[in-house]
Scaffold this motif. Structure first.
Motif, PDB file in Angstrom:
ATOM      1  N   ARG A   1       0.848  -1.192   0.000  1.00  0.00           N
ATOM      2  CA  ARG A   1       0.000   0.000   0.000  1.00  0.00           C
ATOM      3  C   ARG A   1       0.884   1.242   0.000  1.00  0.00           C
ATOM      4  N   SER A   2       0.740   2.014  -1.055  1.00  0.00           N
ATOM      5  CA  SER A   2       1.385   3.321  -1.116  1.00  0.00           C
ATOM      6  C   SER A   2       0.457   4.336  -0.471  1.00  0.00           C
ATOM      7  N   ALA A   3       0.974   5.068   0.521  1.00  0.00           N
ATOM      8  CA  ALA A   3       0.103   5.950   1.306  1.00  0.00           C
ATOM      9  C   ALA A   3       0.658   7.365   1.339  1.00  0.00           C
ATOM     10  N   GLN A   4      -0.200   8.320   0.994  1.00  0.00           N
ATOM     11  CA  GLN A   4       0.214   9.721   1.071  1.00  0.00           C
ATOM     12  C   GLN A   4       0.527  10.110   2.508  1.00  0.00           C
ATOM     13  N   GLY A   5      -0.132   9.455   3.443  1.00  0.00           N
ATOM     14  CA  GLY A   5       0.125   9.748   4.846  1.00  0.00           C
ATOM     15  C   GLY A   5       1.541   9.414   5.277  1.00  0.00           C
ATOM     16  N   LEU A   6       2.201   8.519   4.527  1.00  0.00           N
ATOM     17  CA  LEU A   6       3.598   8.172   4.809  1.00  0.00           C
ATOM     18  C   LEU A   6       4.574   9.053   4.033  1.00  0.00           C
ATOM     19  N   GLY A   7       4.022   9.857   3.115  1.00  0.00           N
ATOM     20  CA  GLY A   7       4.891  10.747   2.335  1.00  0.00           C
ATOM     21  C   GLY A   7       4.879  10.490   0.850  1.00  0.00           C
ATOM     22  N   ALA A   8       4.033   9.572   0.351  1.00  0.00           N
ATOM     23  CA  ALA A   8       3.978   9.259  -1.070  1.00  0.00           C
ATOM     24  C   ALA A   8       3.220  10.334  -1.846  1.00  0.00           C
ATOM     25  N   ASP A   9       3.587  10.535  -3.110  1.00  0.00           N
ATOM     26  CA  ASP A   9       2.852  11.449  -3.975  1.00  0.00           C
ATOM     27  C   ASP A   9       1.460  10.922  -4.269  1.00  0.00           C
ATOM     28  N   GLU A  10       1.357   9.606  -4.437  1.00  0.00           N
ATOM     29  CA  GLU A  10       0.074   9.015  -4.797  1.00  0.00           C
ATOM     30  C   GLU A  10      -0.200   7.794  -3.923  1.00  0.00           C
ATOM     31  N   SER A  11      -1.481   7.568  -3.673  1.00  0.00           N
ATOM     32  CA  SER A  11      -1.902   6.390  -2.919  1.00  0.00           C
ATOM     33  C   SER A  11      -2.426   5.333  -3.887  1.00  0.00           C
ATOM     34  N   PHE A  12      -2.001   4.117  -3.704  1.00  0.00           N
ATOM     35  CA  PHE A  12      -2.511   2.996  -4.492  1.00  0.00           C
ATOM     36  C   PHE A  12      -2.189   1.711  -3.746  1.00  0.00           C
ATOM     37  N   GLU A  13      -2.870   0.635  -4.138  1.00  0.00           N
ATOM     38  CA  GLU A  13      -2.680  -0.678  -3.520  1.00  0.00           C
ATOM     39  C   GLU A  13      -2.391  -1.701  -4.611  1.00  0.00           C
ATOM     40  N   GLN A  14      -1.497  -2.634  -4.301  1.00  0.00           N
ATOM     41  CA  GLN A  14      -1.180  -3.699  -5.240  1.00  0.00           C
ATOM     42  C   GLN A  14      -1.114  -5.036  -4.524  1.00  0.00           C
ATOM     43  N   LEU A  15      -1.539  -6.070  -5.231  1.00  0.00           N
ATOM     44  CA  LEU A  15      -1.533  -7.434  -4.709  1.00  0.00           C
ATOM     45  C   LEU A  15      -0.814  -8.319  -5.716  1.00  0.00           C
ATOM     46  N   GLU A  16       0.150  -9.099  -5.237  1.00  0.00           N
ATOM     47  CA  GLU A  16       0.953  -9.946  -6.114  1.00  0.00           C
ATOM     48  C   GLU A  16       0.925 -11.390  -5.605  1.00  0.00           C
ATOM     49  N   PHE A  17       0.713 -12.320  -6.535  1.00  0.00           N
ATOM     50  CA  PHE A  17       0.732 -13.746  -6.192  1.00  0.00           C
ATOM     51  C   PHE A  17       1.468 -14.501  -7.284  1.00  0.00           C
ATOM     52  N   SER A  18       2.298 -15.437  -6.886  1.00  0.00           N
ATOM     53  CA  SER A  18       2.976 -16.299  -7.853  1.00  0.00           C
ATOM     54  C   SER A  18       3.160 -17.681  -7.268  1.00  0.00           C
ATOM     55  N   PHE A  19       3.189 -18.668  -8.144  1.00  0.00           N
ATOM     56  CA  PHE A  19       3.466 -20.052  -7.744  1.00  0.00           C
ATOM     57  C   PHE A  19       4.150 -20.742  -8.913  1.00  0.00           C
ATOM     58  N   PHE A  20       5.273 -21.412  -8.621  1.00  0.00           N
ATOM     59  CA  PHE A  20       5.978 -22.197  -9.626  1.00  0.00           C
ATOM     60  C   PHE A  20       6.379 -23.527  -9.001  1.00  0.00           C
ATOM     61  N   GLY A  21       6.268 -24.578  -9.784  1.00  0.00           N
ATOM     62  CA  GLY A  21       6.668 -25.898  -9.318  1.00  0.00           C
ATOM     63  C   GLY A  21       7.495 -26.622 -10.353  1.00  0.00           C
ATOM     64  N   SER A  22       8.279 -27.592  -9.903  1.00  0.00           N
ATOM     65  CA  SER A  22       9.129 -28.374 -10.801  1.00  0.00           C
ATOM     66  C   SER A  22       9.173 -29.810 -10.313  1.00  0.00           C
ATOM     67  N   TYR A  23       9.162 -30.739 -11.263  1.00  0.00           N
ATOM     68  CA  TYR A  23       9.203 -32.163 -10.922  1.00  0.00           C
ATOM     69  C   TYR A  23      10.041 -32.885 -11.971  1.00  0.00           C
ATOM     70  N   THR A  24      10.898 -33.787 -11.525  1.00  0.00           N
ATOM     71  CA  THR A  24      11.769 -34.524 -12.433  1.00  0.00           C
ATOM     72  C   THR A  24      11.601 -36.021 -12.214  1.00  0.00           C
ATOM     73  N   ARG A  25      11.504 -36.716 -13.314  1.00  0.00           N
ATOM     74  CA  ARG A  25      11.480 -38.176 -13.276  1.00  0.00           C
ATOM     75  C   ARG A  25      12.442 -38.677 -14.345  1.00  0.00           C
ATOM     76  N   GLY A  26      13.536 -39.270 -13.893  1.00  0.00           N
ATOM     77  CA  GLY A  26      14.548 -39.714 -14.834  1.00  0.00           C
ATOM     78  C   GLY A  26      15.153 -38.536 -15.578  1.00  0.00           C
ATOM     79  N   LEU A  27      15.105 -38.576 -16.895  1.00  0.00           N
ATOM     80  CA  LEU A  27      15.651 -37.511 -17.727  1.00  0.00           C
ATOM     81  C   LEU A  27      14.604 -36.460 -18.080  1.00  0.00           C
ATOM     82  N   HIS A  28      13.408 -36.590 -17.540  1.00  0.00           N
ATOM     83  CA  HIS A  28      12.300 -35.722 -17.916  1.00  0.00           C
ATOM     84  C   HIS A  28      11.962 -34.754 -16.773  1.00  0.00           C
ATOM     85  N   ASN A  29      11.838 -33.486 -17.109  1.00  0.00           N
ATOM     86  CA  ASN A  29      11.490 -32.467 -16.118  1.00  0.00           C
ATOM     87  C   ASN A  29      10.242 -31.717 -16.579  1.00  0.00           C
ATOM     88  N   PHE A  30       9.368 -31.429 -15.613  1.00  0.00           N
ATOM     89  CA  PHE A  30       8.142 -30.693 -15.894  1.00  0.00           C
ATOM     90  C   PHE A  30       8.086 -29.478 -14.965  1.00  0.00           C
TER      91      PHE A  30
END
Length: 752
Positions: free
Chosen positions: A594-623
């Protein structure tokens, strides 16, 4: 023995140990072994096992034949690989057990110093966030610039000790089920060192320590390395033990002929063979009478580094022993006498030790209180090797520790565990390096990093880091990491940074409309709470100032200055084994800002970020698979805070940062096939399919998504994994790319 063979020796030995962990090991006090045995009326037989790397697999075939012929051995002496096989025989193992151990070995894992990345604390995982995968060089008057060897032997020693201490505990090798000697070389004097007491695991480790590959092993005033340099076939050693008849097995590499020495590499190989071949020939000349020499006809079919050729090597050894069967039969016993000898040997082995006490020998930068928090084995329990292995990995994973070892000790008639933690020989202050390289049809972007890391601020492991990054995204970064408790659960991390990054504005066809540059400086205060080694919760505030300047393009875009102030909460889950070439595990992040003008920011805005990555290997094969979903919760967001996409694994059909908007998301699936282990050709061939977009409206992320992906080759080079490929998109022409650096998570020292 060649340098490579010594390296692989480690692995072989290690493997043996891993299997032994599950093979019903036993423990006994060595001082009672042999005390009540009947005097031997036959000639005492000494078994000599020479060094030769993977060629030493042939020893197992010889042993099979000796067992079939009911031939006992009263003494064993071994060098390098021979010391590994000999040490296992000395604690009561037979050929089928050793075979099983080798078959189950994970050579690639045993041949590294690194703890599984999943076991690293978050502080060490942030080295990947900053792209610090280069070598760390020691600094200071008493520090070593580089480690004494490429491999410390951490995993090898643990495996050796796990086998030997679970079967027999004897500091005098004459009290083992079969008396044993390991041969090493003192690299200080060049003399031979015959090891007949101390820790059996360290004796085996010492004998196979190829110089510059493995750390030398200290023993008194000596520094021990591979024994093949002075006695690759130690016939005289087993005679000095009391052997009246010798069975010697020579698996060493022979000298090349004149026609084979035709390039620099062959000359180097010949030089490395001269020492071992000449001292072996001198020992063979001492054989006489009923002595038996067995020389498996390995030729060039198996090199000292061919650890995948067990099935080929064992029959070669068996055939060589069969070729001298008439000589060997003169040493065989009637079945009843042979079984009685085997019974006496097995009676020297008993059950797992009881842990009556735990000792800590801590030589690291951390306090005893910090290390003790990671030791969970308790007095009064039977030794749990799986739990002890976990504890050792947790200690070693703290970072900049050369070895974390254990051994079984005796004090006043009681058995206990002593854990030894050794500080990295490079000291406590380091120079760090790293690099990112991205090339496509639009040009090449490179970032080179160098830094200073001081890990000696206090005995809880507080650190100070200062980094400089040169290249497309130039900048500086400094942070202070302060653990707040001995369990290292809570921490405080203030940081400051300055960086400059380009931001290109494109149209929907991929045409650049303008090139801007964002210069930003600021700082952050972060408080963290770690949950084990896999989860971390972080909260903090960030304050920054900057300027956006239009360097090329649209005159309607005017330069402006900005000031930002944000608070954030972030949850990280990280069990990925590698940020650069992942084979298993997963990585996830959820962050609210959260960007907040009350903390000294020029503009207030909110952002939400989510990520998920997975890896699996069987023998010579990777997914691999994953998703990202980053969204701005407000209608308007300043240009310096928009999300960017493009580049390998991040909308691969587009150049890096060619997609931008207040909302970004993608879904990814990929496949990789291992086509080679080494050499100049790529080691992997793979592909990805990706769908997503960076857009102005959240609802358009997938409704206006773009199908794209990649076809690539990858090679795990000495400077890091390199990817070469083509990015494909349904809307644009193909682009060609090269990538060196992390493909998951942050890719810059900057705030974004």
């Amino acid at each position: 023995m060649t340098r490579t063979s010594g390296l692989r020796n480690c692995i072989l030995i290690t493997a043996a140990f891993a299997s032994l962990l599950t093979s019903g090991s036993i423990f006994a006090l060595g001082q009672q072994c042999h005390d009540d045995l009947s005097p031997i009326t036959r000639a005492k037989i000494g078994l000599v096992l020479g060094g030769g790397g993977a060629r030493g697999y042939a020893h197992i075939g010889v042993l099979k034949k000796l067992e079939e012929l009911h031939i006992p051995y009263d003494y064993i002496a071994g060098t390098s690989m021979g010391s590994i096989v000999g040490g296992l025989l000395a604690v009561g193992m037979q050929s089928d057990e050793i075979t099983r151990v080798v078959e189950q070995a994970d050579w690639d894992d045993l041949f590294t110093n690194d703890v599984d990345r999943a076991d690293l604390p978050f502080r060490r995982k942030t080295d990947d966030d900053l792209g610090l995968f280069g070598p760390k060089l020691g600094m200071g008057k008493d520090a070593a610039l580089l480690p004494a060897g490429v491999v410390s032997g951490q995993k090898v020693i643990f495996m050796f000790e796990s086998i030997t201490s679970q079967r027999v505990q004897a500091s005098n090798f004459d009290r083992l089920p079969i008396p044993f000697r390991a041969v090493a070389t003192d690299i200080v004097t060049g003399g031979m060192v015959v090891i007949g007491d101390g820790e059996l695991s360290m004796a085996m480790r010492s004998s196979m320590s190829v110089p510059a590959v493995f750390d030398p092993v200290p023993r008194g005033d000596a520094l021990l390395v591979d024994g093949g340099l002075v006695r690759n076939l130690p016939v005289d050693v087993v005679r000095d033990m009391g052997a009246q008849v010798v069975i010697a097995v020579d698996v060493g590499t022979k000298l090349a002929g004149a026609k084979e020495i035709d390039n620099m590499l062959s000359i180097v190989n010949q030089m490395s063979s001269l020492l071992t071949v000449f001292n072996t020939d001198e020992q063979i000349k001492t054989l006489k009478g009923k002595d038996v020499l067995i020389v498996p006809e390995i030729g060039d079919r198996i090199s000292s580094a061919d650890f995948g050729k067990l099935e080929q090597a064992i029959p070669i050894g068996y055939a060589a022993a069969s070729a001298v069967e008439d000589q060997l039969r003169l040493l065989s016993l009637p079945e009843s006498e042979y079984l009685a000898w085997r019974k006496q040997t097995n009676e020297c082995v008993s059950g797992p030790p009881q842990v009556h006490f735990v000792q800590l020998d801590n030589q690291s930068r951390f306090s005893d209180e910090v290390i003790s928090q990671l030791i969970t084995i308790k007095p009064g329990d039977t030794l749990d090797l799986a739990q002890l292995n976990h504890d050792i990995r947790q200690i070693y994973g703290l970072g900049f520790i050369r070895q974390a070892l254990y051994n079984i000790v005796e004090d006043d008639g009681h058995q206990g565990v002593r854990i030894t933690v050794q500080q990295d020989k490079r000291g406590e202050k380091f120079i760090e390096t790293g690099m990112d390289l991205s090339a496509s049809g639009r040009g090449t972007a490179i970032n080179i990093r160098a830094g200073y890391l001081n890990t000696a601020l206090d005995d809880r492991g507080s650190e100070f880091r200062f980094m400089v990054q040169l290249g497309e995204e130039a900048g500086i970064f400094a942070d202070y990491y302060k653990p707040l408790d001995d369990a290292l659960k809570y921490n405080f991390q203030p940081s400051v940074s300055f960086y400059s990054r380009p931001l290109l504005v494109y149209d929907s066809q991929g045409n650049a409309l303008a090139k801007t540059e964002i210069d930003e400086y600021g700082g952050a205060l972060t408080f963290g709470r770690e949950f084990g080694r896999h989860a971390g919760l972080f909260a903090g505030v960030t304050r920054y100032r900057g300027e956006l300047d239009v360097t090329i393009g649209d005159p309607e875009l005017e330069p402006f200055a900005f000031e930002g102030a944000e608070w954030f909460v972030e949850l990280q889950l990280d069990r990925l084994d590698d940020r650069y070439l992942p084979t298993h595990g997963w990585l996830s992040q959820l962050k609210y800002t959260r960007s907040a003008q009350g903390l000294g920011a020029d503009e207030s805005f909110e952002q939400l970020e989510f990520s998920f990555f997975g890896s699996y290997t069987r023998g010579l094969h990777n997914f691999v698979w994953g998703t990202q979903y980053n969204t701005t919760l407000d209608d308007i967001v300043p240009l310096y805070a928009v999300y960017t996409a493009g580049g390998f694994f991040n909308m691969s059909g587009f150049e890096p940062n060619s997609l931008l908007g207040p909302h970004y998301g993608q879904i990814l699936a990929g496949y990789r096939y291992q086509v080679g282990h080494s050499g100049f050709l790529p080691a992997y061939a793979g592909m990805t399919v990706e769908y997503g977009n960076a857009v102005a409206k959240r609802s358009d992320i997938f409704s206006e998504g773009i199908l794209n992906g990649s076809l690539y080759f990858g090679y795990d080079s000495p400077v890091g994994p390199i990817y070469l490929g083509v990015g494909l998109s349904e809307e644009r022409r193909a682009i060609y790319f090269m990538r060196l650096g992390t493909i998951f998570g942050p890719r810059s020292i900057g705030r974004r």
